[in-house]
Structure formats: C-alpha cells, structure tokens
Design a protein around this motif. Sequence first.
Motif, short mmCIF file in Angstrom:
data_model
loop_
_atom_site.label_atom_id
_atom_site.label_comp_id
_atom_site.label_asym_id
_atom_site.label_seq_id
_atom_site.Cartn_x
_atom_site.Cartn_y
_atom_site.Cartn_z
N HIS A 47 16.60 -10.62 -21.50
CA HIS A 47 17.56 -9.94 -21.64
C HIS A 47 18.95 -10.23 -21.25
O HIS A 47 19.92 -9.88 -22.01
N TYR A 48 19.01 -10.76 -19.92
CA TYR A 48 20.17 -11.08 -19.31
C TYR A 48 19.90 -12.23 -18.28
O TYR A 48 19.18 -12.04 -17.62
N LEU A 49 20.84 -12.94 -18.23
CA LEU A 49 20.90 -13.87 -17.34
C LEU A 49 22.42 -14.15 -16.48
O LEU A 49 23.56 -14.27 -17.16
N ASP A 50 22.55 -13.61 -15.10
CA ASP A 50 23.79 -13.59 -14.46
C ASP A 50 23.81 -15.03 -13.82
O ASP A 50 23.05 -15.45 -12.85
N ARG B 275 22.50 -15.85 -10.24
CA ARG B 275 21.35 -16.41 -10.81
C ARG B 275 20.00 -15.37 -10.70
O ARG B 275 18.98 -15.75 -10.53
N LEU B 276 20.42 -14.42 -11.27
CA LEU B 276 19.32 -13.33 -11.58
C LEU B 276 19.15 -13.12 -12.94
O LEU B 276 19.94 -13.10 -13.92
N GLU C 208 7.29 -12.86 -4.84
CA GLU C 208 7.87 -11.78 -4.17
C GLU C 208 9.28 -12.34 -3.39
O GLU C 208 9.93 -11.50 -3.22
N GLU C 209 9.34 -13.49 -3.01
CA GLU C 209 10.67 -14.11 -2.93
C GLU C 209 11.60 -14.47 -3.89
O GLU C 209 12.67 -14.81 -3.82
N LEU C 210 10.99 -14.65 -5.17
CA LEU C 210 11.70 -14.87 -6.49
C LEU C 210 12.15 -13.39 -7.18
O LEU C 210 12.88 -13.67 -8.18
N PHE C 211 11.67 -12.43 -6.67
CA PHE C 211 11.78 -11.35 -7.62
C PHE C 211 12.93 -10.10 -6.91
O PHE C 211 12.80 -10.04 -5.60
#
Length: 215
Positions: free
Chosen positions: A148-151, A155-156, A211-214
């Motif tokens: 839906h969206y890439l910042d 980098r989220l 959990e480190e990537l979320f």
Amino acid sequence: MRRWNGWGDEAEHYPLEEGARAYLVERVGAGQPPRDATLEEVVRRVPPSRLPDHPLVTSDPETRLRRARGQSLPDWIAMRSGRVGAVPDGVAFPENDAQVRELLRFAQEAKAAVIPYGGGTSVVGHLTVDPDGPPVLSVDLSRLWKLHYLDEVSRLATFGAGVRGPDLEAQLRAAGYTLGHYPQSFEYSTLGGWVVTRSSGQQSLGYGRIEELFA
C-alpha cells in the motif's frame, strides 16, 4: 493447485527410488502403503454450517475443509486418514478494511469465534477448530496482499497482512528493496503469520527476526 492433505503442489511428486525402497525392505521388511482418504470422501462428511447466511461468507464444504488444518504431522495424519474433526463453519475472503470490520461485526452478532487464515502453514494447531466450541468463521486474508505504501526515507513499507513471501519480495524488489525474511515456509506463509508467530528466517542473523523488522 495446493495439495489439500499435505505440503506443496499437487503437480509435484517425489517417488521413492528403487534403491531406497530395496534398502528399507532389507532393513525393516516389506511394507503396505496406507490408503489415503480421497478429497471427495472427506468433503462428503463435512457437517452443515452453524452460521447464518452472509454475503461475504461461503459455507462450501471443500472450502471449509481446506482451511481446517495446518501442516503439522498430526494435521497430515488427520487429513490423510479422513478423520479431520471439526471444520470452520464458514470462510470469508475480505478484500479491504471495511469488509474485515463487517466480518468481525457479523461474527460478534453470531457469537462465532474467528480464526485468521494466512498461508495455512501452522505446525502448532493455530487452525484447529474446537469441536466443543462456538461456530467458527475462518477469515482467509489471501486477497489482502498488496503493497500500500513505501516510505523510502524511513524504509517502512505497509502491506496487506495476507501477502505471501514471494509476492512480498517481488513488490519490494521492484522498488530496489528486500525484507530479507526467509522462513522454511516462505513460499506459502504470510507476513501476518510471520508477525503473530514471531517468525525467524534463514537470514535472521543478517536482517533480524520478524519482530525486529515490524513496526
């Protein structure tokens, strides 16, 4: 098509080579392969749904059966023997947030339990229906799979919870990025499933556990 009573695709077969078969006969004796229950036999035994009708929910017996179990050894034995036990009373395929909210409202009014279904790769009983419990609505998230969206500054990336590993990586790769999360179930499992089970992957030492990537 996805195999209904085990891992992988129905078109893929891995027969035991004759050398291996001869070795097993020599060591343990000749065996008799078990007879697997057919899909048609098991579908005929699926009981009627206990849920009221709803336009977003299907009570089709095969659709419900295919979401009744995960991929553990007990799940495979249950499916292949035909002794599946309880199955969901209905399955829904929401395509947006509004439909998810509507399905949760429907489940609350019907006093039904909700089981989210991602890739169906659970090996710890997440998908097993309590035979003594209330009606169950399985919410299949497979249509919630888009980026839906890439910042690109933080980098989220924001994805639908039902995106499977290959589709997630393909969408990120098109923008020059990767998540780098590759559990053994990568081909079928979903981002939502990774998050709720605190998944780790084959490159977790490099990129981190989920959990480190979320965020």
